[in-house]
Design an enzyme around this catalytic site. Structure first.
Site, short mmCIF file in Angstrom:
data_model
loop_
_atom_site.label_atom_id
_atom_site.label_comp_id
_atom_site.label_asym_id
_atom_site.label_seq_id
_atom_site.Cartn_x
_atom_site.Cartn_y
_atom_site.Cartn_z
N GLY A 1 0.79 -1.22 0.00
CA GLY A 1 0.00 0.00 0.00
C GLY A 1 0.83 1.27 0.00
O GLY A 1 0.46 2.26 -0.64
N THR A 2 1.93 1.26 0.72
CA THR A 2 2.77 2.47 0.78
C THR A 2 3.32 2.82 -0.58
O THR A 2 3.27 3.99 -1.01
CB THR A 2 3.92 2.27 1.79
N HIS B 1 -1.49 -7.68 2.76
CA HIS B 1 -1.37 -8.20 4.13
C HIS B 1 -2.51 -7.77 5.03
O HIS B 1 -2.63 -8.25 6.16
CB HIS B 1 -0.01 -7.82 4.74
N THR C 1 11.11 -7.45 -11.80
CA THR C 1 10.47 -8.74 -12.01
C THR C 1 9.34 -8.94 -11.02
O THR C 1 9.53 -8.78 -9.81
CB THR C 1 11.49 -9.88 -11.86
N CYS D 1 4.21 4.23 17.20
CA CYS D 1 5.06 3.96 18.37
C CYS D 1 6.47 4.37 18.01
O CYS D 1 7.05 3.85 17.06
CB CYS D 1 4.99 2.48 18.75
#
Length: 377
Positions: free
Chosen positions: A71-72, A199, A235, A321
């Protein structure tokens, strides 16, 4: 003591079927999809099949899917890729976005771009009219997440997209937290770009995709080979992509069942809290079914999370954190202000596969015990 994992919004365990597919693909589909020999063609067939399934999951066309590392990267490709492809130096986002969007925008500001950070209301939602009022002649991109990862509030993306039609401004949404839990159709949402990560839907880490609507301006960030139609060199990670597709197929088939279970889990927490006279407030509104973010007056979130972990429950503050201490959530700051007590006493429980109603009841009861114990200090 078995840990009750209630931090699925941070990351989710791989579904057993997705893990099985991943392991098998490592030794079977190891070929380079760009190679013309039989082994490469076998990998290409797997890649094409996965791309088709993932495109179908959001109502897109196969060529509109760009595989990324997660996602990043998808968010960064949408933001920097648009900035590098379009004339104009103005971007609109919200104060409650994921850091993958906020930090990317901050980097563009260093390069001379101007970014408007829209406020959110007390429920964490953007006003669509604020988006339109913030538009300028040099605006090139609006990026607003589909649903918030900390509080779960669902944004009015379809309404914003409808208002942006005909403006020439690209519209991106980070759908990482919503994907697999909400039905998503890119045409219904009126978006040009959409980010997803595996994920969060019980797939492997290190893989995701960016949806790019046909003819939407975008320049690549990575250069090398001509993979992904020259939009993302490197790839392709075929085992992860095949596993991703397997996880998504399962998520699509079980979406209604999961939503129902997760809503029941929230109700268990509410009931247990009510029966034990625990004072709490839910943060957010019109939420994703798997996120239960609450404020409990009088607790300190750091000691609370430590005690919860020691009691066998994994949860989160939903915020970053850093160096062993928990920074105030920028989402809650945007909702309530810099000095709000919610910044120091909010906790996020998030649900996923493998949980039972009995475990949720246990977690709620342990939360009650810790709340009462800490209140006596």
């Amino acid at each position: 003591m078995k840990q009750i994992y209630l931090d699925h919004a941070a990351t989710s365990p791989m579904h057993p079927e997705a893990a099985k597919v991943f392991a098998e693909a490592l030794s079977v589909h190891y070929g380079n999809p760009s190679s013309i020999h039989q082994t490469g063609r076998s990998a290409r067939r797997v890649l094409d099949g996965a791309r088709h399934l993932l495109a179908s999951s959001i109502g897109a066309q196969d060529p509109e899917i760009i595989f990324t590392s997660g996602g990043t990267e998808a968010d960064n490709l949408a933001i920097f890729g648009t900035a590098n492809a379009k004339e104009g130096r103005h971007i609109i986002t919200s104060q409650a976005e994921h850091h993958a969007v906020l930090h990317a925008c901050e980097e563009l500001e260093k390069a001379g771009y101007e970014v408007t950070y829209l406020p959110v209301d007390e429920f964490g939602r953007v006003n669509p009219q604020d988006v339109i009022q913030a538009l300028r002649d040099d605006t090139i991109l609006v990026t607003i997440m589909l649903a918030n990862n900390e509080i779960g509030s669902i944004q009015p993306i379809a309404e914003i997209g409808e208002l942006l039609k005909g403006t020439g401004v690209s519209f991106h949404t980070d759908a990482v937290q919503a994907y697999g839990l909400l039905p998503i159709d890119v045409d219904a949402l009126n978006v040009d770009l959409l980010s997803v990560s595996a994920h969060k839907v019980n797939g492997p880490k290190g893989i995701g995709f960016l949806y790019q609507r046909k003819n939407t301006a975008l320049k690549p960030l990575m250069f090398g080979g001509e993979q992904e139609r020259k939009r993302r060199a490197g790839t392709e990670n075929v085992p992860a992509i095949q596993s991703f597709a397997t996880a998504v197929q399962i998520a699509q088939e079980t979406m209604d069942e999961k939503r129902q279970s997760f809503m029941e889990y929230k109700e268990i927490f509410r009931t247990v809290f009510s029966e034990n006279a625990i004072d709490f407030k839910e943060n957010g509104s019109e939420q994703l079914p798997h996120i239960f973010n609450i404020s409990i007056p009088g607790i300190d979130i750091e000691s609370f999370l430590v005690n919860l972990d020691l009691s066998g429950v994994s949860a989160s503050s939903g915020s970053a954190c850093t160096a062993g201490s928990i920074d105030p959530s920028h989402v809650l700051v945007a909702m309530y202000g810099q000095d709000a007590p919610e910044l120091r006493n909010s906790i996020r429980f998030s649900f996923g596969i493998g949980l039972t109603a009995e475990e949720i009841t246990q977690a709620a009861e342990k939360t009650v015990q810790i709340t009462k114990r800490l209140a006596q200090k």
